[in-house]
Design an enzyme around this catalytic site. Sequence first.
Site, PDB file in Angstrom:
ATOM      1  N   GLU A   1       3.216  -2.358  -3.159  1.00 13.84           N
ATOM      2  CA  GLU A   1       2.429  -1.815  -4.258  1.00 13.84           C
ATOM      3  C   GLU A   1       1.622  -0.604  -3.783  1.00 13.84           C
ATOM      4  O   GLU A   1       1.480  -0.385  -2.573  1.00 13.84           O
ATOM      5  CB  GLU A   1       1.500  -2.905  -4.800  1.00 13.84           C
ATOM      6  CG  GLU A   1       2.234  -4.132  -5.356  1.00 13.84           C
ATOM      7  CD  GLU A   1       3.005  -3.856  -6.652  1.00 13.84           C
ATOM      8  OE1 GLU A   1       3.401  -2.696  -6.893  1.00 13.84           O
ATOM      9  OE2 GLU A   1       3.229  -4.807  -7.419  1.00 13.84           O
TER      10      GLU A   1
ATOM     11  N   HIS B   1       6.407   1.620  -6.604  1.00 12.61           N
ATOM     12  CA  HIS B   1       6.648   0.738  -5.453  1.00 12.61           C
ATOM     13  C   HIS B   1       8.116   0.710  -5.048  1.00 12.61           C
ATOM     14  O   HIS B   1       9.005   0.903  -5.872  1.00 12.61           O
ATOM     15  CB  HIS B   1       6.111  -0.684  -5.691  1.00 12.61           C
ATOM     16  CG  HIS B   1       6.847  -1.499  -6.705  1.00 12.61           C
ATOM     17  ND1 HIS B   1       6.234  -2.491  -7.448  1.00 12.61           N
ATOM     18  CD2 HIS B   1       8.147  -1.507  -7.124  1.00 12.61           C
ATOM     19  CE1 HIS B   1       7.114  -3.060  -8.242  1.00 12.61           C
ATOM     20  NE2 HIS B   1       8.286  -2.472  -8.074  1.00 12.61           N
TER      21      HIS B   1
ATOM     22  N   ASP C   1      12.867  -8.799  -1.041  1.00 13.37           N
ATOM     23  CA  ASP C   1      11.658  -9.535  -1.408  1.00 13.37           C
ATOM     24  C   ASP C   1      11.968 -10.801  -2.201  1.00 13.37           C
ATOM     25  O   ASP C   1      13.113 -11.033  -2.615  1.00 13.37           O
ATOM     26  CB  ASP C   1      10.705  -8.631  -2.215  1.00 13.37           C
ATOM     27  CG  ASP C   1      11.426  -7.812  -3.290  1.00 13.37           C
ATOM     28  OD1 ASP C   1      12.560  -8.180  -3.659  1.00 13.37           O
ATOM     29  OD2 ASP C   1      10.869  -6.819  -3.756  1.00 13.37           O
TER      30      ASP C   1
ATOM     31  N   ASP D   1       5.241   1.766 -11.043  1.00 16.03           N
ATOM     32  CA  ASP D   1       4.048   2.193 -10.298  1.00 16.03           C
ATOM     33  C   ASP D   1       4.419   2.850  -8.968  1.00 16.03           C
ATOM     34  O   ASP D   1       3.557   3.092  -8.125  1.00 16.03           O
ATOM     35  CB  ASP D   1       3.092   1.006 -10.076  1.00 16.03           C
ATOM     36  CG  ASP D   1       3.670  -0.069  -9.151  1.00 16.03           C
ATOM     37  OD1 ASP D   1       4.843   0.060  -8.724  1.00 16.03           O
ATOM     38  OD2 ASP D   1       2.952  -1.046  -8.851  1.00 16.03           O
TER      39      ASP D   1
HETATM   40  P1  PGA Z   1      13.805  -2.651 -12.228  1.00 16.19           P
HETATM   41  O1  PGA Z   1      12.743  -2.911 -11.072  1.00 16.19           O
HETATM   42  O2  PGA Z   1      15.088  -2.323 -11.537  1.00 16.19           O
HETATM   43  O3  PGA Z   1      13.903  -3.960 -12.963  1.00 16.19           O
HETATM   44  O4  PGA Z   1      13.286  -1.529 -13.042  1.00 16.19           O
HETATM   45  C1  PGA Z   1      12.672  -2.038 -10.014  1.00 16.19           C
HETATM   46  C2  PGA Z   1      11.571  -2.416  -9.060  1.00 16.19           C
HETATM   47  O5  PGA Z   1      10.545  -2.968  -9.486  1.00 16.19           O
HETATM   48  O6  PGA Z   1      11.724  -2.153  -7.860  1.00 16.19           O
END
Ligand code: PGA
Length: 263
Positions: free
Chosen positions: A143, A138, A67, A136
């Site tokens: 999302e 995702h 992404d 959350d």
């Molecule tokens: P993080 O993010 O590794 O910074 O916790 C993970 C994500 O949002 O997929």
Amino acid sequence: MEVILTEDYNEMSKISAGEIARQVRKKPNSVIGLATGSTPLGTYKELIRLHKEEGLDFSKVITFNLDEYLGLPPAHKESYNFFMWENLFKHININPENVHVPQGMVEDAEEFCEWYEKEIEKAGGIDLQLLGIGSDGHIAFNEPGSSFGSRTRVKTLEEQTIEDNSRFFNSIDEVPHFAITMGVGTILEARKIVLAANGKNKAQVCARFIEGPIDSQITASALQLHPHAVIVLDEAASSQLKRKKYYNWIRDNKHMVKKYLGR
Ligand code: PGA
């Protein structure tokens, strides 16, 4: 799903990097899907070490990132393009022509997303996809509520994600509200998936996606549908799992697993 419980972030990173290294050694022109965020930083450090000290060769590897924020140019220090070059690509012998990260400044995002999907297909599909997980639930920027059939597209970010990611920006107002992201359907087509998670703030969501029902409100739970998903957790992220004894038994009895399952 294979759930691997590790002691700490370091061991989690080594195991995740080991999965990627094994794939690259087995097939030097592997197509590897990569992720950004705090979670994979240790994995990338270990891959750099394996390249520098053990000659792990990335010259034929093709990569696709999950992404990118819409509206951030590749040189922006919070763009995922910048992150990938800083934390991995510039330290290994990857051919820049083989690197694919969605572009945040495209004129026609829809057209770009279609092109990205076609490039993945042209490369022969993703052999191994590395994932993190958002608080959350995702995967990539899919999302809660994202369709399990979704493909690469523009997604509006959740308030929780914007808040989580604001730690990288000067202020929350600077966090983009939109991103281009591979879809859940795109991710599920990878031949193997390795999801890494660490820290107490991921414990609840890890218990839900691993041991709870398949639920589009926790998009990581789609991995329950995948035939080769490996979940690597540090101790804090695994603290709310109910079946820890079972996962630990498998880890401690690898010789038997090897005998009967061949790995
Ligand atoms: P993080 O993010 O590794 O910074 O916790 C993970 C994500 O949002 O997929």
